[in-house]
Design a protein around this motif. Structure first.
Motif, PDB file in Angstrom:
ATOM      1  N   UNK A  33       0.867  -1.167   0.000  1.00 57.13           N
ATOM      2  CA  UNK A  33       0.000   0.000   0.000  1.00 57.13           C
ATOM      3  C   UNK A  33       0.910   1.226   0.000  1.00 57.13           C
ATOM      4  N   UNK A  34       0.955   1.927  -1.134  1.00 55.77           N
ATOM      5  CA  UNK A  34       1.823   3.093  -1.304  1.00 55.77           C
ATOM      6  C   UNK A  34       0.977   4.342  -1.093  1.00 55.77           C
ATOM      7  N   UNK A  35       1.104   4.963   0.076  1.00 57.57           N
ATOM      8  CA  UNK A  35       0.243   6.086   0.458  1.00 57.57           C
ATOM      9  C   UNK A  35       0.830   7.401  -0.058  1.00 57.57           C
ATOM     10  N   UNK A  36      -0.008   8.154  -0.785  1.00 61.44           N
ATOM     11  CA  UNK A  36       0.387   9.476  -1.273  1.00 61.44           C
ATOM     12  C   UNK A  36       1.607   9.461  -2.159  1.00 61.44           C
ATOM     13  N   UNK A  67      -2.179   4.911  -3.509  1.00 64.92           N
ATOM     14  CA  UNK A  67      -3.326   5.646  -2.975  1.00 64.92           C
ATOM     15  C   UNK A  67      -3.084   7.135  -3.164  1.00 64.92           C
ATOM     16  N   UNK A  68      -3.613   7.689  -4.247  1.00 64.73           N
ATOM     17  CA  UNK A  68      -3.371   9.084  -4.593  1.00 64.73           C
ATOM     18  C   UNK A  68      -4.696   9.780  -4.916  1.00 64.73           C
ATOM     19  N   UNK A  69      -5.226  10.580  -3.973  1.00 68.68           N
ATOM     20  CA  UNK A  69      -6.518  11.242  -4.198  1.00 68.68           C
ATOM     21  C   UNK A  69      -6.476  12.356  -5.239  1.00 68.68           C
ATOM     22  N   UNK A  70      -5.276  12.917  -5.491  1.00 66.77           N
ATOM     23  CA  UNK A  70      -5.147  13.991  -6.482  1.00 66.77           C
ATOM     24  C   UNK A  70      -5.120  13.389  -7.883  1.00 66.77           C
ATOM     25  N   UNK A  71      -6.250  13.434  -8.557  1.00 65.48           N
ATOM     26  CA  UNK A  71      -6.342  12.808  -9.882  1.00 65.48           C
ATOM     27  C   UNK A  71      -5.463  13.488 -10.918  1.00 65.48           C
ATOM     28  N   UNK A  72      -5.087  14.735 -10.647  1.00 61.33           N
ATOM     29  CA  UNK A  72      -4.183  15.431 -11.555  1.00 61.33           C
ATOM     30  C   UNK A  72      -2.801  14.790 -11.614  1.00 61.33           C
ATOM     31  N   UNK A  73      -2.483  13.972 -10.611  1.00 58.40           N
ATOM     32  CA  UNK A  73      -1.194  13.288 -10.558  1.00 58.40           C
ATOM     33  C   UNK A  73      -1.228  11.924 -11.258  1.00 58.40           C
ATOM     34  N   UNK A  74      -2.395  11.413 -11.574  1.00 61.75           N
ATOM     35  CA  UNK A  74      -2.527  10.023 -12.015  1.00 61.75           C
ATOM     36  C   UNK A  74      -1.808   9.730 -13.329  1.00 61.75           C
ATOM     37  N   UNK A 115       7.177  10.841   3.362  1.00 61.13           N
ATOM     38  CA  UNK A 115       6.923  12.278   3.354  1.00 61.13           C
ATOM     39  C   UNK A 115       5.514  12.614   2.860  1.00 61.13           C
ATOM     40  N   UNK A 116       4.528  11.924   3.430  1.00 61.89           N
ATOM     41  CA  UNK A 116       3.133  12.219   3.071  1.00 61.89           C
ATOM     42  C   UNK A 116       2.267  12.471   4.300  1.00 61.89           C
ATOM     43  N   UNK A 117       2.600  11.864   5.433  1.00 61.17           N
ATOM     44  CA  UNK A 117       1.786  12.022   6.632  1.00 61.17           C
ATOM     45  C   UNK A 117       1.891  13.424   7.219  1.00 61.17           C
ATOM     46  N   UNK A 118       2.871  14.190   6.759  1.00 61.03           N
ATOM     47  CA  UNK A 118       3.033  15.562   7.233  1.00 61.03           C
ATOM     48  C   UNK A 118       2.041  16.518   6.574  1.00 61.03           C
ATOM     49  N   UNK A 119       1.426  16.093   5.470  1.00 62.13           N
ATOM     50  CA  UNK A 119       0.574  17.024   4.722  1.00 62.13           C
ATOM     51  C   UNK A 119      -0.866  16.554   4.541  1.00 62.13           C
ATOM     52  N   UNK A 120      -1.170  15.291   4.842  1.00 68.63           N
ATOM     53  CA  UNK A 120      -2.541  14.820   4.661  1.00 68.63           C
ATOM     54  C   UNK A 120      -3.399  15.261   5.851  1.00 68.63           C
TER      55      UNK A 120
END
Length: 273
Positions: free
Chosen positions: A92-95, A119-126, A170-175
């Motif tokens: 599970x690769x978060x952010x 797991x990437x909610x920003x669809x602009x990154x897909x 480096x994703x839990x600092x910004x979610x």
């Protein structure tokens, strides 16, 4: 059994001059306001100026195109051995963002990986994320899930105790609501599964100048770094998420009482029944 190094468990610690580093990084980000304004004016995207959040998104995207690769290069010596040696099974690769770390999951380095959910909610990154997955030779096993980590069971179809490896770099600092998300991710791990972590954390030196300095810097920092909060006790939240059989967390190399943006790095292994 758990173990965690104290504040003194560092090597080649940096000196007081390192307190100035966040100011330099903030100045880089602020500089990119100027080319962002020019870009929007030249392209007649004037409505963007009416929305502070939209403007921040464009500003950060232009800044990160420059700074992101440099940030990755600085972190790579710590992140490479963490991901290459420990990721296995269903991951599970978060952010993952645009997938700047996906090259580390290549099968030559990780032959035991069978599936990766990004797991990437920003669809602009897909689009970029998919391209980087294919370029890394992971096109057939990398699946992008476009929802937040807090929605994995309801919208993502990820069931409890089905994940061998959780990866947070480096994703839990910004979610949003990271403490809640950490608690919701823990049940997804199989007994004996591992959580690989490389994250910004609140300094352990709260009685020293750096504790006050970090809090002051954090007033400006999230605006310049896409919501990143450097004062979150993420390591404590991870330890409190559930029962761990083994914890191997350490500070970033050379980090100590003069680091305003410190890290934790390492692995947590979920307790077997």
């Amino acid at each position: 059994m758990s173990s965690q190094p104290g504040p003194g468990a560092t090597s080649q610690e940096n000196g007081p001059i390192n307190l100035l580093r966040p100011l330099i990084l903030i100045s880089y980000s602020l500089f990119y306001i100027i080319p962002t304004i020019i870009h929007l004016l030249l392209n007649f995207q004037l409505t963007t100026f009416l929305s502070p959040s939209d403007f921040k998104d464009v500003w950060f995207a232009r800044f990160w195109a420059f700074f992101g690769p440099k940030s990755r290069d600085v972190a790579a010596p710590a992140v490479m051995p963490l991901l290459q040696k420990n990721a296995r099974g269903v991951c599970l690769d978060i952010g993952p963002g645009s997938g700047q770390w996906l090259y580390l999951f290549q099968r030559a380095n990780n032959p035991d990986i069978t599936k990766i959910y990004g797991i990437e909610p920003n669809k602009g990154m897909h689009k970029a994320l998919r391209e980087n997955a294919v370029n890394a030779g992971l096109g057939d096993i990398y699946e992008i899930i476009g929802c937040g980590a807090e929605e994995l069971q309801t919208k993502g179809g990820i069931q409890k105790e089905t994940i061998d490896t959780i990866i947070t770099v480096q994703c839990l600092c910004s979610i949003p609501t990271p403490e809640t998300i950490i608690k919701e991710l823990y049940p997804l791990l199989k007994p004996g599964g591992q959580w690989l972590v490389y994250e910004h954390v609140k300094t352990k030196y709260q009685g020293d100048f750096v504790g006050y300095w970090q809090s002051g810097i954090n007033i400006v920092w999230p605006h310049c770094f896409n919501g990143c909060d450097i004062t979150r006790p993420t390591d404590e939240w991870l330890l409190q998420a559930g029962e761990w059989e083994e914890v191997k967390l350490r500070p970033g190399e050379g980090e100590g009482k003069y680091d305003t943006v410190p890290h934790i790095i390492g692995t947590l292994t979920k307790k077997r029944r």
